[in-house]
Design a protein around this motif. Sequence first.
Motif, PDB file in Angstrom:
ATOM      1  N   LEU A 181       8.446  14.354   4.261  1.00 31.14           N
ATOM      2  CA  LEU A 181       7.976  13.302   5.158  1.00 31.14           C
ATOM      3  C   LEU A 181       7.162  12.240   4.432  1.00 31.14           C
ATOM      4  O   LEU A 181       7.263  11.060   4.746  1.00 31.14           O
ATOM      5  N   ASP A 182       6.347  12.664   3.446  1.00 32.46           N
ATOM      6  CA  ASP A 182       5.532  11.681   2.728  1.00 32.46           C
ATOM      7  C   ASP A 182       6.381  10.749   1.869  1.00 32.46           C
ATOM      8  O   ASP A 182       5.976   9.631   1.568  1.00 32.46           O
ATOM      9  N   LYS A 183       7.569  11.197   1.477  1.00 32.23           N
ATOM     10  CA  LYS A 183       8.478  10.324   0.726  1.00 32.23           C
ATOM     11  C   LYS A 183       9.298   9.464   1.665  1.00 32.23           C
ATOM     12  O   LYS A 183       9.529   8.286   1.414  1.00 32.23           O
ATOM     13  N   LEU A 184       9.750  10.056   2.761  1.00 30.37           N
ATOM     14  CA  LEU A 184      10.546   9.332   3.738  1.00 30.37           C
ATOM     15  C   LEU A 184       9.729   8.211   4.375  1.00 30.37           C
ATOM     16  O   LEU A 184      10.180   7.076   4.502  1.00 30.37           O
ATOM     17  N   PHE A 185       8.506   8.539   4.762  1.00 30.32           N
ATOM     18  CA  PHE A 185       7.592   7.562   5.362  1.00 30.32           C
ATOM     19  C   PHE A 185       6.560   7.158   4.309  1.00 30.32           C
ATOM     20  O   PHE A 185       5.369   7.372   4.460  1.00 30.32           O
ATOM     21  N   ASN A 186       7.060   6.568   3.230  1.00 36.42           N
ATOM     22  CA  ASN A 186       6.174   6.201   2.123  1.00 36.42           C
ATOM     23  C   ASN A 186       5.260   5.039   2.514  1.00 36.42           C
ATOM     24  O   ASN A 186       5.384   4.461   3.604  1.00 36.42           O
ATOM     25  N   GLY A 187       4.344   4.698   1.620  1.00 38.05           N
ATOM     26  CA  GLY A 187       3.372   3.649   1.900  1.00 38.05           C
ATOM     27  C   GLY A 187       4.003   2.328   2.276  1.00 38.05           C
ATOM     28  O   GLY A 187       3.570   1.655   3.217  1.00 38.05           O
ATOM     29  N   ALA A 188       5.049   1.923   1.570  1.00 34.68           N
ATOM     30  CA  ALA A 188       5.713   0.650   1.859  1.00 34.68           C
ATOM     31  C   ALA A 188       6.313   0.656   3.265  1.00 34.68           C
ATOM     32  O   ALA A 188       6.191  -0.328   4.009  1.00 34.68           O
ATOM     33  N   ALA A 211      13.727   5.157   8.863  1.00 31.27           N
ATOM     34  CA  ALA A 211      13.234   5.686   7.587  1.00 31.27           C
ATOM     35  C   ALA A 211      14.378   6.284   6.776  1.00 31.27           C
ATOM     36  O   ALA A 211      14.479   6.049   5.566  1.00 31.27           O
ATOM     37  N   ASN A 212      15.241   7.033   7.429  1.00 30.47           N
ATOM     38  CA  ASN A 212      16.384   7.626   6.725  1.00 30.47           C
ATOM     39  C   ASN A 212      17.318   6.563   6.188  1.00 30.47           C
ATOM     40  O   ASN A 212      17.846   6.682   5.083  1.00 30.47           O
ATOM     41  N   SER A 213      17.552   5.493   6.954  1.00 24.89           N
ATOM     42  CA  SER A 213      18.479   4.451   6.492  1.00 24.89           C
ATOM     43  C   SER A 213      17.881   3.612   5.363  1.00 24.89           C
ATOM     44  O   SER A 213      18.607   3.095   4.530  1.00 24.89           O
ATOM     45  N   GLU A 214      16.558   3.504   5.325  1.00 19.94           N
ATOM     46  CA  GLU A 214      15.897   2.707   4.282  1.00 19.94           C
ATOM     47  C   GLU A 214      15.524   3.511   3.051  1.00 19.94           C
ATOM     48  O   GLU A 214      15.224   2.949   2.009  1.00 19.94           O
ATOM     49  N   TYR A 215      15.518   4.833   3.175  1.00 19.04           N
ATOM     50  CA  TYR A 215      15.086   5.691   2.067  1.00 19.04           C
ATOM     51  C   TYR A 215      16.086   5.659   0.913  1.00 19.04           C
ATOM     52  O   TYR A 215      17.289   5.762   1.098  1.00 19.04           O
ATOM     53  N   SER A 243       3.781  -0.417  10.566  1.00 21.91           N
ATOM     54  CA  SER A 243       2.553  -0.007  11.263  1.00 21.91           C
ATOM     55  C   SER A 243       1.354  -0.614  10.539  1.00 21.91           C
ATOM     56  O   SER A 243       1.522  -1.330   9.551  1.00 21.91           O
ATOM     57  N   ASN A 244       0.177  -0.297  11.005  1.00 26.01           N
ATOM     58  CA  ASN A 244      -1.046  -0.750  10.340  1.00 26.01           C
ATOM     59  C   ASN A 244      -1.641   0.352   9.464  1.00 26.01           C
ATOM     60  O   ASN A 244      -2.817   0.325   9.151  1.00 26.01           O
ATOM     61  N   PHE A 245      -0.818   1.304   9.066  1.00 18.09           N
ATOM     62  CA  PHE A 245      -1.283   2.430   8.264  1.00 18.09           C
ATOM     63  C   PHE A 245      -0.730   2.349   6.849  1.00 18.09           C
ATOM     64  O   PHE A 245       0.357   1.833   6.635  1.00 18.09           O
ATOM     65  N   ASP A 246      -1.512   2.881   5.903  1.00 21.96           N
ATOM     66  CA  ASP A 246      -1.095   2.912   4.501  1.00 21.96           C
ATOM     67  C   ASP A 246      -0.266   4.150   4.174  1.00 21.96           C
ATOM     68  O   ASP A 246       0.397   4.195   3.149  1.00 21.96           O
ATOM     69  N   SER A 247      -0.349   5.164   5.023  1.00 19.55           N
ATOM     70  CA  SER A 247       0.374   6.405   4.746  1.00 19.55           C
ATOM     71  C   SER A 247       0.714   7.117   6.049  1.00 19.55           C
ATOM     72  O   SER A 247       0.078   6.900   7.088  1.00 19.55           O
ATOM     73  N   PHE A 248       1.708   7.995   5.966  1.00 22.80           N
ATOM     74  CA  PHE A 248       2.098   8.795   7.118  1.00 22.80           C
ATOM     75  C   PHE A 248       0.974   9.766   7.470  1.00 22.80           C
ATOM     76  O   PHE A 248       0.701  10.017   8.654  1.00 22.80           O
ATOM     77  N   ALA A 249       0.293  10.289   6.458  1.00 21.79           N
ATOM     78  CA  ALA A 249      -0.819  11.213   6.696  1.00 21.79           C
ATOM     79  C   ALA A 249      -1.932  10.528   7.491  1.00 21.79           C
ATOM     80  O   ALA A 249      -2.486  11.113   8.417  1.00 21.79           O
ATOM     81  N   ALA A 250      -2.264   9.286   7.139  1.00 19.45           N
ATOM     82  CA  ALA A 250      -3.296   8.538   7.867  1.00 19.45           C
ATOM     83  C   ALA A 250      -2.854   8.274   9.304  1.00 19.45           C
ATOM     84  O   ALA A 250      -3.653   8.348  10.244  1.00 19.45           O
ATOM     85  N   PHE A 251      -1.578   7.968   9.487  1.00 24.83           N
ATOM     86  CA  PHE A 251      -1.009   7.753  10.812  1.00 24.83           C
ATOM     87  C   PHE A 251      -1.178   9.001  11.675  1.00 24.83           C
ATOM     88  O   PHE A 251      -1.647   8.934  12.819  1.00 24.83           O
ATOM     89  N   LEU A 252      -0.804  10.161  11.125  1.00 27.78           N
ATOM     90  CA  LEU A 252      -0.937  11.407  11.873  1.00 27.78           C
ATOM     91  C   LEU A 252      -2.396  11.735  12.152  1.00 27.78           C
ATOM     92  O   LEU A 252      -2.744  12.162  13.253  1.00 27.78           O
ATOM     93  N   GLU A 253      -3.256  11.527  11.144  1.00 23.10           N
ATOM     94  CA  GLU A 253      -4.660  11.867  11.294  1.00 23.10           C
ATOM     95  C   GLU A 253      -5.313  11.066  12.419  1.00 23.10           C
ATOM     96  O   GLU A 253      -6.054  11.615  13.232  1.00 23.10           O
ATOM     97  N   LYS A 254      -5.040   9.771  12.488  1.00 22.63           N
ATOM     98  CA  LYS A 254      -5.639   8.945  13.545  1.00 22.63           C
ATOM     99  C   LYS A 254      -5.219   9.427  14.927  1.00 22.63           C
ATOM    100  O   LYS A 254      -5.993   9.376  15.877  1.00 22.63           O
ATOM    101  N   GLY A 255      -4.011   9.908  15.052  1.00 19.76           N
ATOM    102  CA  GLY A 255      -3.528  10.416  16.331  1.00 19.76           C
ATOM    103  C   GLY A 255      -3.906  11.867  16.600  1.00 19.76           C
ATOM    104  O   GLY A 255      -3.529  12.427  17.620  1.00 19.76           O
ATOM    105  N   ASN A 256      -4.653  12.468  15.679  1.00 15.03           N
ATOM    106  CA  ASN A 256      -5.031  13.880  15.774  1.00 15.03           C
ATOM    107  C   ASN A 256      -3.828  14.809  15.841  1.00 15.03           C
ATOM    108  O   ASN A 256      -3.831  15.806  16.556  1.00 15.03           O
TER     109      ASN A 256
END
Length: 101
Positions: free
Chosen positions: A30-37, A93-97, A43-56
Motif C-alpha cells: 500500500l505504501d508503494k501503491l499510494f506513494n507520496g506523489a 492507484a493501480n493504473s498509475e503505479y 489529497s492534502n496528505f504526504d503519505s498514505f500512513a498520514a492519511f490513515l492516521e488522521k482518520g484514526n
Amino acid sequence: MRHKPMSMEDLFKDLQGAKNNQEDPNNVALDKLFNGAFMKKYSNFDSFAAFLEKGNFQATTQAEINNLHEELFERYINRETKFNSWKSMLDTANSEYSPVN
C-alpha cells in the motif's frame, strides 16, 4: 479482538520491513501503491500512513483495509481525497503505479 494502535514509527517499520520480499505485481504494498506523489496529487496528505492516521484508521495491508468500517472509510475518502470511493482510489492507484526497477 482490538489491536493496540500502531505508532507512526512502527507503521513505517512494518511497511518497509514487510515489503522487502520479492514484490508480487498483483499485490503491491500500500505504501508503494499510494506513494507520496500519488497522495499529494489526490489529497492534502504526504503519505498514505498520514492519511490513515488522521482518520484514526489502523491498516497496513489490503486485508486490513477490507476490514475497516466501510461506510466511515468511504465517507473519509470522499471528504479527504479527490475520490468518491475506495474502489475509485484503488483503481486509479493501480493504473498509475509503475514499479521502479
